[in-house]
Each structure stands twice: as structure tokens, then as C-alpha cells.
Design a protein around this motif. Structure first.
Motif, PDB file in Angstrom:
ATOM      1  N   VAL A 172       4.239  -3.117 -16.564  1.00 26.69           N
ATOM      2  CA  VAL A 172       4.569  -4.294 -17.379  1.00 26.69           C
ATOM      3  C   VAL A 172       4.175  -5.544 -16.603  1.00 26.69           C
ATOM      4  N   ASN A 173       3.355  -6.395 -17.193  1.00 24.33           N
ATOM      5  CA  ASN A 173       2.916  -7.625 -16.523  1.00 24.33           C
ATOM      6  C   ASN A 173       2.406  -7.379 -15.104  1.00 24.33           C
ATOM      7  N   GLY A 174       1.687  -6.295 -14.933  1.00 20.30           N
ATOM      8  CA  GLY A 174       1.128  -6.005 -13.613  1.00 20.30           C
ATOM      9  C   GLY A 174       2.146  -5.457 -12.631  1.00 20.30           C
ATOM     10  N   ARG A 175       3.358  -5.187 -13.102  1.00 21.86           N
ATOM     11  CA  ARG A 175       4.379  -4.595 -12.212  1.00 21.86           C
ATOM     12  C   ARG A 175       4.709  -3.184 -12.677  1.00 21.86           C
ATOM     13  N   LYS A 176       4.770  -2.270 -11.726  1.00 22.55           N
ATOM     14  CA  LYS A 176       4.995  -0.872 -12.095  1.00 22.55           C
ATOM     15  C   LYS A 176       6.468  -0.485 -11.967  1.00 22.55           C
ATOM     16  N   SER A 212      12.764  12.180  -3.340  1.00 21.64           N
ATOM     17  CA  SER A 212      11.355  11.955  -3.653  1.00 21.64           C
ATOM     18  C   SER A 212      10.854  10.580  -3.206  1.00 21.64           C
ATOM     19  N   PHE A 213      11.694   9.793  -2.538  1.00 20.01           N
ATOM     20  CA  PHE A 213      11.261   8.483  -2.035  1.00 20.01           C
ATOM     21  C   PHE A 213       9.938   8.574  -1.287  1.00 20.01           C
ATOM     22  N   GLU A 214       9.011   7.745  -1.660  1.00 21.23           N
ATOM     23  CA  GLU A 214       7.757   7.714  -0.914  1.00 21.23           C
ATOM     24  C   GLU A 214       7.934   6.863   0.334  1.00 21.23           C
ATOM     25  N   GLU A 215       6.862   6.725   1.067  1.00 21.76           N
ATOM     26  CA  GLU A 215       6.935   5.937   2.298  1.00 21.76           C
ATOM     27  C   GLU A 215       7.180   4.462   2.002  1.00 21.76           C
ATOM     28  N   ASN A 216       6.736   4.010   0.836  1.00 20.09           N
ATOM     29  CA  ASN A 216       6.873   2.591   0.506  1.00 20.09           C
ATOM     30  C   ASN A 216       8.327   2.212   0.286  1.00 20.09           C
ATOM     31  N   ILE A 229      12.794  -6.266 -13.272  1.00 17.50           N
ATOM     32  CA  ILE A 229      11.340  -6.358 -13.120  1.00 17.50           C
ATOM     33  C   ILE A 229      10.905  -7.754 -12.680  1.00 17.50           C
ATOM     34  N   ASN A 230      11.548  -8.772 -13.252  1.00 18.28           N
ATOM     35  CA  ASN A 230      11.103 -10.136 -12.969  1.00 18.28           C
ATOM     36  C   ASN A 230      11.625 -10.705 -11.652  1.00 18.28           C
ATOM     37  N   ASN A 264       4.363  -8.025  -7.102  1.00 17.44           N
ATOM     38  CA  ASN A 264       3.556  -7.235  -8.028  1.00 17.44           C
ATOM     39  C   ASN A 264       3.269  -5.822  -7.525  1.00 17.44           C
ATOM     40  N   THR A 265       3.188  -5.663  -6.196  1.00 14.10           N
ATOM     41  CA  THR A 265       2.824  -4.339  -5.678  1.00 14.10           C
ATOM     42  C   THR A 265       4.047  -3.501  -5.280  1.00 14.10           C
TER      43      THR A 265
END
Lengths: 456, 248
Positions: A320-324, A342-346, A422-423, A428-429
Motif C-alpha cells: 500500500v503506497n509503496g509500503r509492504k 518466522s521473524f526474518e533478519e530485518n 502503515i502511515n 517505506n522499506t
């Protein structure tokens, strides 16, 4: 030949199919709910043997998947793997667990002469409903995943849930595919006729701590279950039971998994997200081998597995608006725990949405059975819980606060909460996960997909 | 010895078997509230075959499946005198659902078998075909409105000497399908069918047990306050408001 059989034995088939198709047509045109249940109800009323007849005309018959956690995704993986083998697969894609949903779909999948355009039906069955379904339709293959405490407001006790699965197993005609690591499921091997083929899916001992069964989640003991005569089933006994047709998850790192299939090892990158799905995939592989009578190459299965994406609302990522945002369905302690593993490294920003409708489970006590340490901001990979929502938002907030986890916002209104999440948090990343119960997932999905690309 | 250097022992009974509805949350909540009140709290466990501990300030235990109740009953009866003495001595205790039933005189199972209980509560329980499941709102003279979730096949009948925890049911069933009462209180021992866990939305019950424990250990009564608890209980109020509006 099918056509002739139709003419002889089932003169009602064509009219009921036509009526069902007509109803579906009218409903799809006239309403927004795409008419899932009603045409099924019409056909069910007119033609009670419809289901049995349609399934008996499929070359491979019926495969059912049941258990507490992972039904939808495992059903999805099995269907996709069988399609990759060239089969035409009928499956209850609309997520409907009930006969009417299945009949509605079957109507859509049939020729006007009442012949199914499918070689096999792969069906997700709710534990309680499955018992009724299997009285009418005897499945050829049954995959039983696990029994963990879940929806006790419906089932009362997990021993009762295990009994339901045993009944489904007993109605199975050809093969059972069982979880070797879950004592409630494992011991079903002794409850069925000798003529039934049994295959297992299991874990390398080192992974057992990650994929704990219900007893292991709630007890320090190694003895994990009891036979009816009170003799304990130990994990050692379960491990030593190694028939040749066993699929073992040996190792994994993020989404890469190593499987042993019939004593050969295969590595694969499982595309479908969620740690638990590397184990669900082992179940799916075992199931597909049972259907195809092992006449299938491991490498072929692996390349098919690498191309399967998540089913509706299960580990789905929406932009949504460039945000995942990733939606993670949670409904019981065992599932919530695996979802957090399941947490990724990020660094991950989290939101938790708890509703208490019937489909979510009315009793929210189970939230206290979950260890939420992974969501704590003090934990390296977490950016903390930013928002909690749903009609039980305050219950969820209390659960977290009592475990010293800071909650930035408590907002029961799911739409306001989702927009804020989200906002207002991360860039964005950033990685965002929304852990949500079933009806909350439907609502969030609706909010996000309606407003995709718009200013939310 | 200072009230703030004492270590208060919360004893949880049969955690492995008696935790089907996450009732161990009650000990988590007790410990946290005690810490916020600047008291030192320590959770200890009693399981099958253990030596029964001597220093016990608060006892908690939860609900279990029928099979789990049968698994622990022999051991529970072997420590009957310890628990009875604690109850007689006004030790604060909370027993929920399955353990509430076993604190009564007896429990009659669905097969008609009578299982002896501890006889701490003047009550007995009879298993029925219909499970009582759903949200509960009950009014208690001593503790105000209680909210929670019940899920039990056993129906508990209180004896004439027994005092119910809540005298009036607004939603759900409580002890049984007809009496319109919920739970029991004997000295400082509370039995209840409410899950949630019950302390989460009924912190008055938790604070009652904490106050009893402090009074018993220190020999004086004290009004415990803390600003963080006040803030926390504002969220509790909101959660309770939602719970009061729920359907069964």
C-alpha cells in the motif's frame, strides 16, 4: 463410459447440476458475495447423493486434510503439487469448510452432464465438520497434521478433538498420512484396519524444539502422550517407528529446507512464507507420494514446491503506497508461536489484531499461553508492537503489558488502527507484520485491497 | 524484617496438567502486580511426586481436561493435609475450574464414578452431558462485577455452609445450570469457573489475595498503591467494559 453410467443410474444428475448452475449465475449477477453457499444448498436439497457420485467419478477420488494448524496452506500445497503432476485438481478454494461450499464449487466444476472436470478432490476439512462429511464421503486419502489446543470454546477438550480426527482416519479407504511427531496423531496408526497404507511425515530430532507438539509446549516432560491403557508413548518409540515411506524435514535456514524422501536427500527453497510451512510441505510431499503411489521423482516435487505462493490471507504480503504489510493469521498458541519464530533478519514492526467472533474463537484466554518475548522491542529483531486492535484490543494490550512489552497505540477500530500502523511507523522499506485472527484478517484485507494505490 | 525485603512465594499446583485454558496467566499477573507494589514475589511449582514446600504465601491452580484430573488425583489426595491446613490457616488461594472441582467433597464423572476431592469446599460436582461454555458476567457483594469465560461439563452444587463468590449471574451459568451463583469463597480460598485468566480483568481478586498474603506474613494490614498499577487498571476498565457488552 461415464456418460452412459449417468444415463443408467442417476437420472437426476443433469437437472440438479443445471439448477445449481442457474442459481449460481443468478447469484453472481445479483449479489456481491459471489454466491458461494446458496447454489450448494439447492443441489444438496434436491440431490443428496450428489457429492458421493461426483467424487466417485474422479480418477483418484478424494483427499482430505485435517488437524488444528496448517490445513489451508497444506491443502493449497498438495493441490499445487498434484497440478504440477498434470492432474486436474478440484479443491475448496473459497476457504469454505462446509458441504454447501464444496457443492457450490463442484457445480462450477462439472459439465452440464454431471461429470466432474477433475481427477482428484483435495479438501480442507474442519475437525468437527469432517466427521459428518466422512459419514457421507469416504475419503481415499487422509492427511492429519496436528492437534493443539484451539477453539476449546467449540471442542471443550483436546482429547475430544483427537477423537474426531480418529473418526476421520477410520473412514479412510486407502492411505493415511500422519504426523510422526504429534503423539495424538501418531497413535492413530494402530486404530485403523491393516489394509490401510500408512505413511508419515516427521522431523529430524534437532528440529523438535522448534516445531513442538501441544504437550511439549505445555510441559517439561519427554513423555508426551498416553495410550488408552495408560502406557506412555515416548518420543523414542515414535522415532524408532520408521517405515520406508516417510518424509522427514532434516534441516532449514529461513525458507531453505532439506528433506529426506525415501532415504534420498533433497534441498529446496520453499517459496511459501512462514516457518511452519517448511514442515507443512513435508506433509504435502508425503501426501502427493501416497496419491501417485510413489511413482514420482523427488526433484520434480522440489521444483514445484519452489514455485508455490501463499494462499489467500495466509502469510500474504500486500503493498500500500509503496509500503509492504504481511498478514499473519493466528488462532492458537502453537500457531502464534511459530509465526513469531518466522521473524526474518530485518527489524520488524508489529501490530496485533484480536477479534472474538465464532470463527476467531470466543475465548481469548489462549493469548496468555503465548510467550510474546519475540515481539519485545528489547529483542534484537523486533521494532516492538506499535498498535493493537480488534474488539479485544484491550485484552491483548493487557497481555503484552503484563509481560513488559510496550504498546504504542490501543485502537479497537481496525480501519483507524491499520491506517495508523502503515502511515505512522517505520519507513517505506520497513518490514511490517500484522498478526490477526480470522475475521480481523478478512477485514484488514478488505481495507488494504480496496485502498491499494489510494491515499490511506 | 521489612515488608520490601520479604520474598513472597506463589505456589502453582500441577502446571503441566492444570493449565488447559492458560490459567497460569494468573501467577504471571500476581507476580507482576506484586513487583509493581514493590514486593518481592517468587513463583514456585508443585508437581506430581514433589516434596510439598513449607513456605507458601499464595496458592494458584487452574483447569484441566478430565484425563488430566485423573492423572493428578492420586497425588493431590496424598498432599490433602498440606492443602487443608493452608486453607484452614487462611492462606490466600485461587483454584479455577478443574482444580475448583477437586477442592470440593467429590466429583462424579460422566461414567458415574465418584472421585474423592480434598473436602476444602462444602461442595460437590457432577459431570453433565451439556458443557457450559461462554462469556460470564456475575455480581459479587464482596468484589463487584466479575467477568470471564467458562467452559466446563461438571456442575458444582454448593452445600448449605458454603458462600458463593458471586451471588447473582447476569450472563452465562457459573456453578451450574440453575443456581445462578458463581464460585465459592471459604476463608481466603477462592474457587471459580472463570477463565480469562480471571485476574486479567478482575484485578480486585488478585489484590485481595496479595493483601491477605501481606497481612498474614507481616501481622498488619497495609493499603498497597502504585501509580503504574493505576494506569494499568485504566486499561483493565476498558477491557471490562467490552466484556460486559459481550454475548454469551
Amino acid at each position: 463410459m461415464w456418460y452412459n453410467e449417468d444415463m443408467k443410474s442417476t437420472p437426476l444428475a443433469i437437472p440438479s447440476i443445471l439448477l445449481g448452475k442457474l442459481m449460481r449465475g443468478i447469484l453472481v449477477v445479483s449479489s456481491k458475495n459471489s454466491g458461494t453457499a446458496l447454489p450448494g444448498r439447492v443441489v444438496e436439497l434436491i440431490d443428496k447423493k450428489f457429492l458421493v457420485r461426483m467424487f466417485s467419478k474422479m480418477k483418484y477420488g478424494v483427499l482430505v486434510v485435517s488437524g488444528t494448524n496448517g490445513k489451508t496452506t497444506t491443502t493449497h500445497i498438495i493441490a499445487k503439487l498434484l497440478e504440477a503432476q498434470g492432474l486436474r485438481v478440484f479443491t475448496n478454494r473459497s476457504g469454505s469448510n462446509f458441504t454447501r461450499g464444496v457443492i457450490s464449487e463442484l457445480v462450477r466444476w462439472s459439465s452440464v452432464f454431471g461429470n466432474p472436470r477433475a481427477d482428484i478432490a483435495v479438501l480442507e476439512l474442519d475437525e468437527a465438520y469432517g466427521v459428518h462429511f466422512c459419514k457421507v464421503v469416504k475419503p481415499n486419502y487422509t492427511v492429519l497434521l496436528n492437534v493443539t489446543r484451539d477453539q476449546l470454546d467449540r471442542f471443550g477438550e483436546i482429547d475430544y478433538t483427537a477423537k474426531l480426527l480418529e473418526k476421520i482416519a477410520k473412514s479412510t479407504q486407502d492411505s493415511l498420512i500422519l504426523n510422526r511427531e504429534d503423539p495424538h496423531i501418531y497413535r492413530i496408526k494402530d486404530k485403523v484396519k491393516n489394509s490401510i497404507n500408512i505413511s508419515f511425515f516427521g522431523l529430524n530430532p534437532e528440529l523438535r524444539d522448534t516445531f513442538r507438539n501441544d504437550n511439549e509446549l505445555h510441559s517439561e516432560e519427554i513423555i508426551t502422550a498416553y495410550e488408552e491403557d495408560r502406557t506412555p508413548v515416548t518420543w523414542d518409540a515414535m522415532q524408532s517407528y520408521k517405515p520406508n515411506n516417510c518424509v522427514i524435514l532434516e534441516d532449514f535456514e529461513n525458507s531453505s529446507a532439506l528433506y529426506t524422501i525415501n532415504s534420498h536427500k533433497f534441498a529446496c527453497n520453499v517459496a511459501i512464507s512462514g516457518l511452519h510451512n517448511v514442515f507443512n510441505s513435508a506433509a504435502a510431499i508425503a501426501a502427493v507420494r501416497a496419491v501417485m503411489k510413489s511413482d514420482i521423482k523427488g526433484a520434480e516435487l522440489m521444483s514445484a514446491l519452489a514455485n508455490i505462493s501463499s494462499p489467500f490471507g495466509r502469510g500474504e504480503t500486500i503493498e500500500v503506497n509503496g509500503r509492504k504489510v504481511e498478514l499473519v493469521l493466528v488462532k492458537n498458541p502453537a500457531g502464534f508461536r511459530l509465526a513469531m519464530l518466522s521473524f526474518e533478519e530485518n527489524a520488524t514492526y508489529s501490530m496485533v489484531v484480536i477479534n472474538d467472533e465464532y470463527a476467531d474463537g470466543r475465548d481469548t484466554s489462549w493469548l496468555w499461553d503465548v510467550d510474546f518475548t519475540k515481539l519485545n522491542e528489547k529483542h534484537g529483531k523486533s521494532k516492538g508492537v506499535k498498535v493493537v486492535s480488534g474488539n479485544r484490543a484491550y485484552d491483548m494490550a493487557l497481555r503484552l503489558i503484563y509481560s513488559d512489552i510496550i504498546v504504542d497505540e490501543i485502537e479497537p477500530d481496525i480501519e483507524i488502527a491499520t491506517k495508523s500502523f502503515i502511515n505512522n511507523y517505520g519507513g517505506n522499506t520497513s518490514v511490517r507484520k500484522i498478526y490477526c485472527t480470522y475475521t480481523a484478517m478478512l477485514k484488514i484485507r478488505q481495507i488494504l485491497t480496496n485502498k491499494r494505490g489510494l491515499d490511506i | 524484617m521489612s515488608i520490601f525485603t520479604q520474598e513472597f512465594n506463589i505456589l502453582e499446583l500441577y502446571t503441566d496438567q492444570m493449565n488447559i485454558y492458560a490459567d497460569t496467566g494468573n501467577s504471571t499477573i500476581l507476580k507482576k502486580r506484586m513487583e509493581l507494589y514493590s514486593l518481592k514475589a517468587n513463583i514456585t511449582h508443585y508437581n506430581i511426586g514433589d516434596v510439598f514446600p513449607t513456605k507458601v504465601d499464595i496458592v494458584v491452580s487452574g483447569g484441566g481436561q478430565d484425563s488430566s484430573q485423573m492423572e493428578i488425583i492420586e497425588d493431590l489426595l496424598s498432599v490433602k493435609n498440606h492443602l487443608k491446613l493452608l486453607a484452614l490457616d487462611s492462606t490466600p488461594m485461587l483454584v479455577v475450574c478443574g482444580m475448583y472441582q477437586l477442592f470440593g467433597n467429590y466429583f462424579q464423572t460422566s461414567t458415574g464414578k465418584k472421585v474423592d476431592g480434598l473436602g476444602i469446599f462444602d461442595a460437590y460436582t457432577i459431570a453433565q452431558d451439556k458443557r457450559l461454555i461462554g462469556n460470564v458476567v456475575a455480581n459479587s457483594e464482596a468484589f463487584g462485577k466479575l467477568v470471564g469465560y467458562e467452559n466446563h461439563s461438571g456442575q458444582t452444587i454448593l452445600g448449605q455452609r458454603a458462600t458463593p463468590l458471586a451471588e447473582q449471574i447476569e450472563l452465562g451459568f457459573g456453578n451450574d445450570a440453575s443456581s445462578k451463583t458463581e464460585g465459592i469463597i471459604y476463608k481466603n480460598t477462592i474457587g471459580t469457573y472463570l477463565h480469562g485468566p480471571v485476574f486479567a480483568k478482575n484485578p480486585k481478586l488478585a489484590d485481595y489475595l496479595i493483601n491477605c498474603a501481606v497481612t498474614k506474613r507481616m501481622g498488619y494490614e497495609v493499603q498497597l498503591t502504585d501509580d503504574r498499577i493505576t494506569k494499568l487498571d485504566k486499561i483493565v476498565e476498558k477491557a471490562r467494559k467490552v466484556a460486559e457488552q459481550l454475548q454469551q
